[in-house]
Design a protein around this motif. Structure first.
Motif, PDB file in Angstrom:
ATOM      1  N   ASN A 154      -6.647  -0.052   6.528  1.00  9.27           N
ATOM      2  CA  ASN A 154      -7.622   1.076   6.517  1.00  9.27           C
ATOM      3  C   ASN A 154      -8.658   0.637   5.497  1.00  9.27           C
ATOM      4  OD1 ASN A 154      -6.489   1.543   3.971  1.00  9.27           O
ATOM      5  ND2 ASN A 154      -5.030   3.183   4.948  1.00  9.27           N
ATOM      6  N   SER A 198       1.096  -1.232  -0.034  1.00  8.74           N
ATOM      7  CA  SER A 198      -0.007   0.254  -0.026  1.00  8.74           C
ATOM      8  C   SER A 198       0.827   1.330   0.099  1.00  8.74           C
ATOM      9  CB  SER A 198      -1.027   0.016   1.224  1.00  8.74           C
ATOM     10  OG  SER A 198      -0.231   0.122   2.356  1.00  8.74           O
ATOM     11  N   SER A 251      -4.509   2.157  -0.995  1.00  7.23           N
ATOM     12  CA  SER A 251      -4.993   1.797   0.521  1.00  7.23           C
ATOM     13  C   SER A 251      -4.598   0.493   0.825  1.00  7.23           C
ATOM     14  CB  SER A 251      -6.444   1.743   0.563  1.00  7.23           C
ATOM     15  OG  SER A 251      -7.091   1.140  -0.488  1.00  7.23           O
TER      16      SER A 251
END
Length: 558
Positions: A305, A205, A270
């Motif tokens: 996340n 990420s 992400s």
């Protein structure tokens, strides 16, 4: 001819990193100091710590060889670390209260799970080398102590590990003594390990797009690739916004293909960590090796996340998946947003171990020098229980292992999960004890009295170790009586050095509640005098870290 920083000895590298941080800080803008107080600020020391420091109060250091005098009132050392000088990063840590003091009359038995993790020490080293004192939650005393190798007895009775005990005066309290318990697992050469089915699970990420992130992960995994044998299999799974398989199970003989798969990794997007973990377990099950090593190595900063991201759900996922026979090792990377709390607990729940990788030297230590320990389990669900003799000991406290505490009844319950020990692992536990008749921390009971133990007057305590064989089955028990010793017996370098590390961990937490007048100077002096055989320079590096912590204190507190 000068050498790159990477190939310096550990102690020299720590000094060089500190110097580079100090030089970089000279040109840093001061606007950050007031822009956002919640962000971490790397404060470089104004003076590079010297290799040797002046003579310090010899009386404190010599307590390791002296008989107890008078119990000092708890006080904060003159150079105790002030909370205001700590960086407040966005990193996530679990802050746990210290273990309580117990009266032997009321609570004679102490029970806990072993812990072979070492990530706290490497992470604390990283923070100090960056010019910041670590947050209190980053300091786990047992992981600091267990980072170092010690000369413990190997097993001789067919059990998977040997047991060593030692008692000596405490260096920070003239009325207490330290009981050291050491466990040494039998070692195995990498060539003798069972075939391994490994899944590299890599966070690609956006938060890993930094020098301490994905580039270091790739270099780390390549070190492990060099150790693979023909019978080993490797898969590579990555995750960012989504997870995918980069490399299906591949023989360890095809190292070029594995390295090429690692080289093509790029960071961005992400972090859907939960889906990556699920896919990694799926790959591990598909190529499962019966009676082999089946393990996932998760390399991430823990900053999930997307998808399942709450701590309890992620931990429960690891608990559920370990029933498949696949274990989970976590390798922590990154700075600023690092979720250390999640990394340590995921490894615990996944029957694996946790290490923090702050440089390639640490990567080599974990995945090359200690590969057998990292991969091969010799004993499962290892629990320790100490029963103190009230005729010999009035009070005690366990140093560290706060998140490994077990109930007394858990010791004999095979359904209660505990820690695993890998081949060659050493585990150290320290108790601070108050001998019977010496002043202690607690008010004496008006109506309490210690019963006289028949036939055990020479025993300080009874140590019990319960474990399950690596291949499974019911637990087994080892009992080891701990004899009372005279205070004039000279303690080993190993005990004195582990005491210095324990003192440093307590001092880093900043309250000085138990270490009293012992200063960081005293700690450095004690560690230096107990370095003993130090082939890898780890103990010398520790002395430099203690001196570096001194330089990061307020001038008025030095």
């Amino acid at each position: 001819m000068s050498r790159p920083l990477l190939f310096m000895r550990p102690a020299a590298q720590g000094f060089a990193v500190t110097l580079l941080v100090a030089l970089a800080g000279c040109g840093a803008s001061s606007s950050r100091e007031t822009a956002n107080p919640s962000e971490p600020v790397a404060v470089a020391p104004s003076v590079v710590p010297q290799g040797e420091i002046a003579e310090v109060r010899q009386s404190t250091v010599k307590r390791m060889l002296m008989k107890p005098a008078a119990m000092p009132a708890p006080s904060v050392a003159s150079d105790a670390i002030a909370a205001g000088y700590r960086a407040e990063p966005r990193e996530q840590y679990e802050k746990l209260p210290d273990n309580p003091i117990h009266s032997v009359i009321e609570t004679p038995v102490s029970t806990f799970s072993v812990d072979v993790d070492t990530g706290s020490y490497a992470n604390v080293r990283r923070l100090l080398n960056q010019g910041s004192l670590p947050p209190e939650g980053a300091v786990r005393l047992e992981e600091m102590v267990n980072y170092f190798p010690y000369s413990y007895a190997l097993p001789t009775d067919g059990s998977p590990f040997g047991v060593t005990t030692e008692v000596a005066s405490s260096p920070w309290n003239p009325h207490t003594r330290l009981l050291r318990i050491g466990i040494k697992a039998s070692d195995r050469a990498v060539a003798d390990l069972a075939p391994a089915n490994l899944v590299f699970l890599v966070d690609v990420s956006g938060s890993m797009d930094r020098r301490e992130g994905l580039p270091l992960v790739k270099s780390t995994l390549k070190l492990l690739v060099d150790q693979l044998r023909d019978q080993d299999r490797v898969s590579l799974v990555v995750y960012a916004g989504e997870s995918r398989v980069v490399l299906k199970p591949t023989s360890g003989r095809d190292k070029v293909t594995i390295r090429n798969a690692i080289d093509q990794l790029d960071a961005g997007g992400s972090t859907a960590g939960a889906s990556g973990i699920e896919l990694a377990y799926q790959m591990a099950r598909e190529s499962f090796i019966d009676k082999g090593i089946n393990r996932i190595l998760l390399a991430t900063d823990g900053d999930f996340n997307v998808g399942i991201s709450d701590f309890d759900s992620l931990k429960q996922m690891a608990v559920d998946q370990r029933k498949s026979g696949v274990s989970l090792t976590t390798l922590g990377f990154g700075v600023d947003n690092y979720n250390e709390h999640l990394m340590e607990q995921l490894a615990d729940a996944g029957d694996g171990n946790y290490a923090y990788i702050d440089n390639l030297l640490e990567a080599r230590k974990v995945l090359v020098d200690q590969l057998s320990s990292t991969l091969a389990v010799v004993a499962r669900d290892v629990k320790l229980q100490v029963e103190f003799n009230p005729a010999q000991v009035s009070e005690y406290r366990l140093l560290g292992y706060e998140n490994r505490a077990l109930k007394r009844e858990d010791f004999n319950n095979d359904k209660v999960d505990a820690g695993e020990i890998g081949a060659g692992h050493t585990v150290t536990a320290l108790y601070e004890i108050v001998p019977k008749g010496a002043p202690g921390w607690l008010e004496p009971l008006r109506y309490g009295s210690a019963p006289q133990s028949q036939g055990t007057s020479g025993e300080l305590a009874m140590l019990r170790v319960r474990y399950k064989p690596a291949e499974g089955g019911s637990s087994r028990l080892i009992e080891h009586p701990i004899a009372s010793v005279q205070d004039d017996r000279k303690p080993s370098d190993d005990l004195r050095f582990s005491a210095a590390v324990a003192a440093f961990a307590q001092q880093l937490k900043g309250d000085g509640r138990y270490t009293g007048p012992m200063t960081l100077k005293d700690t450095a002096q004690l560690a230096r005098s107990a370095r003993g055989d130090d082939p890898f320079g780890l103990r010398a590096e520790f002395v430099q870290l203690v001196e570096l912590a001194q330089s990061l204190e307020p001038a008025a507190k030095r």
